[in-house]
Design an enzyme around this catalytic site. Structure first.
Site, PDB file in Angstrom:
ATOM      1  N   ILE A   1       5.463   1.778   8.362  1.00 25.72           N
ATOM      2  CA  ILE A   1       5.116   0.596   9.140  1.00 25.72           C
ATOM      3  C   ILE A   1       3.953   1.000  10.043  1.00 25.72           C
ATOM      4  O   ILE A   1       3.774   2.186  10.344  1.00 25.72           O
ATOM      5  CB  ILE A   1       6.303   0.028   9.961  1.00 25.72           C
ATOM      6  CG1 ILE A   1       6.925   1.102  10.865  1.00 25.72           C
ATOM      7  CG2 ILE A   1       7.342  -0.570   9.055  1.00 25.72           C
ATOM      8  CD1 ILE A   1       8.063   0.555  11.727  1.00 25.72           C
ATOM      9  N   ASP A   2       3.147   0.028  10.450  1.00 26.28           N
ATOM     10  CA  ASP A   2       1.944   0.333  11.219  1.00 26.28           C
ATOM     11  C   ASP A   2       2.261   0.980  12.561  1.00 26.28           C
ATOM     12  O   ASP A   2       3.360   0.813  13.105  1.00 26.28           O
ATOM     13  CB  ASP A   2       1.143  -0.949  11.461  1.00 26.28           C
ATOM     14  CG  ASP A   2       0.689  -1.613  10.172  1.00 26.28           C
ATOM     15  OD1 ASP A   2       0.486  -0.887   9.184  1.00 26.28           O
ATOM     16  OD2 ASP A   2       0.550  -2.850  10.156  1.00 26.28           O
ATOM     17  N   LYS A   3       1.270   1.659  13.089  1.00 31.97           N
ATOM     18  CA  LYS A   3       1.402   2.349  14.384  1.00 31.97           C
ATOM     19  C   LYS A   3       1.983   1.433  15.457  1.00 31.97           C
ATOM     20  O   LYS A   3       2.913   1.814  16.166  1.00 31.97           O
ATOM     21  CB  LYS A   3       0.040   2.884  14.826  1.00 31.97           C
ATOM     22  CG  LYS A   3       0.022   3.447  16.239  1.00 31.97           C
ATOM     23  CD  LYS A   3      -1.394   3.725  16.709  1.00 31.97           C
ATOM     24  CE  LYS A   3      -1.422   4.114  18.178  1.00 31.97           C
ATOM     25  NZ  LYS A   3      -2.795   4.259  18.700  1.00 31.97           N
TER      26      LYS A   3
ATOM     27  N   ARG B   1       0.807  -9.382   8.650  1.00 32.57           N
ATOM     28  CA  ARG B   1      -0.370  -9.665   9.483  1.00 32.57           C
ATOM     29  C   ARG B   1      -1.427 -10.447   8.696  1.00 32.57           C
ATOM     30  O   ARG B   1      -2.018 -11.407   9.207  1.00 32.57           O
ATOM     31  CB  ARG B   1      -0.942  -8.344  10.014  1.00 32.57           C
ATOM     32  CG  ARG B   1       0.046  -7.574  10.875  1.00 32.57           C
ATOM     33  CD  ARG B   1      -0.377  -6.130  11.077  1.00 32.57           C
ATOM     34  NE  ARG B   1      -1.593  -6.029  11.879  1.00 32.57           N
ATOM     35  CZ  ARG B   1      -2.219  -4.864  12.092  1.00 32.57           C
ATOM     36  NH1 ARG B   1      -1.759  -3.743  11.556  1.00 32.57           N
ATOM     37  NH2 ARG B   1      -3.304  -4.848  12.840  1.00 32.57           N
TER      38      ARG B   1
END
Length: 303
Positions: A137-139, A237
């Site tokens: 998962i993104d930062k 997103r």
């Protein structure tokens, strides 16, 4: 940097340049070849080309392979929120702001660095730089991740992901009031041809499906839940931006004027899968971090 040259033959004509180079460099993945192209390490007839360029007979292809700078992985005593652990896997609740694995720009402070301190046995399928990492998962996205301690577990979990048998539910806050209670976004995702640092909806992208439902709506914002049918990079997103409701705080896909909350309001709150060894269904839930409630409280007070 090591350079190579090749003249395209009749048999190779009309093949995409990234496919040709992956065939000429069998030890490299196609995604790695595409990285060379993005970084302009590949030229055809002394001209920079894109990955979808189809070579012609007699084309002179020139490419340079950058020297690999090995990352030094170190175990770091970073606190981890471990939701579940056994001899095969562990489920962690990653905080917002933590990178999942080391890269050139983030060699320390990552989830992998923390895992190496906590657990000496991690699967090696993704190489030394991403031990145990089955999915990411993104930062700036918080939430649940499953980590494999051995290759048997890693392969099984990867197969479940590919077969769409893993339940992944996210919570998000978006700009705009969504007028309907549920929806399905089915739009292929790939590299944005206008900005290679972004993903976008492209005709030749990989299939991507997101299911969403409204939790609470406001005149200019909506609190939603998203279930991933596929797991493309930046999927939620990109999809929410595509239908006109970008995530609050998103620096890459959000509107120019958004809330300053250090990244997108997105949290992986539910993770369910079949345990590779016991074959029992397991499902975990993690509440959204405190800032989610703070943002929603701020929005409520606007009206």
């Amino acid at each position: 940097m090591t350079s190579f040259q090749h003249i395209v033959t009749e048999e190779q004509a009309k093949v995409r340049i990234d496919k040709l180079l992956s065939e000429l460099n069998p030890e490299e993945s196609r995604s790695q070849v595409q990285t060379w192209i993005v970084k302009e390490h590949v030229k055809v007839n002394d001209e920079i080309v894109k990955a979808n360029y189809k070579v012609q007979v007699g084309d002179e292809v020139e490419w340079s392979i950058p020297e690999v700078v090995p990352l030094e992985l170190t175990a770091e005593n970073i606190p981890l929120t471990i939701v579940y652990e056994d001899s095969d896997l562990l489920v962690v609740n990653k905080p917002k702001g933590m990178v999942v694995h080391p890269s050139a720009g983030h060699q320390g402070g990552t989830l992998v660095n923390a895992l190496l301190y906590h657990c000496k046995d991690l699967s090696g399928i993704n190489g030394v730089e991403r031990p145990g990492i089955v999915h990411r998962i993104d930062k700036d996205t918080s939430g649940l991740l499953v980590v494999a301690k051995n290759d048997f577990t890693h392969v099984n979990l990867s197969e479940q992901l590919a077969a769409k048998k893993v339940n992944r539910v996210y919570e998000a806050i978006v700009h705009g009031e969504i007028p309907h209670s549920t929806g399905i976004i089915d739009a292929p995702i790939g590299r944005d041809p206008k900005d290679r640092q972004k993903m976008g909806i492209v005709d030749d992208g990989k299939p991507a499906v997101t299911h969403f439902k409204v939790i609470e709506s406001f005149p200019d914002y909506t609190h939603i839940e998203c279930r991933l049918e596929t797991g493309r990079t930046h999927q939620i997103r990109v999809h929410m931006k595509y239908i006109g409701y970008p995530l609050v705080g998103d620096p890459k896909y959000g509107p120019r004027k958004t809330m300053d909350i250090d990244g997108q309001a997105l949290h992986a709150k539910v993770l369910g899968f079949t345990h590779p060894r016991t074959k029992k269904w397991m499902e975990f839930q993690a509440d959204a971090p405190a800032y989610f409630a703070e943002v929603l409280d701020y929005i409520e007070k606007l009206y």
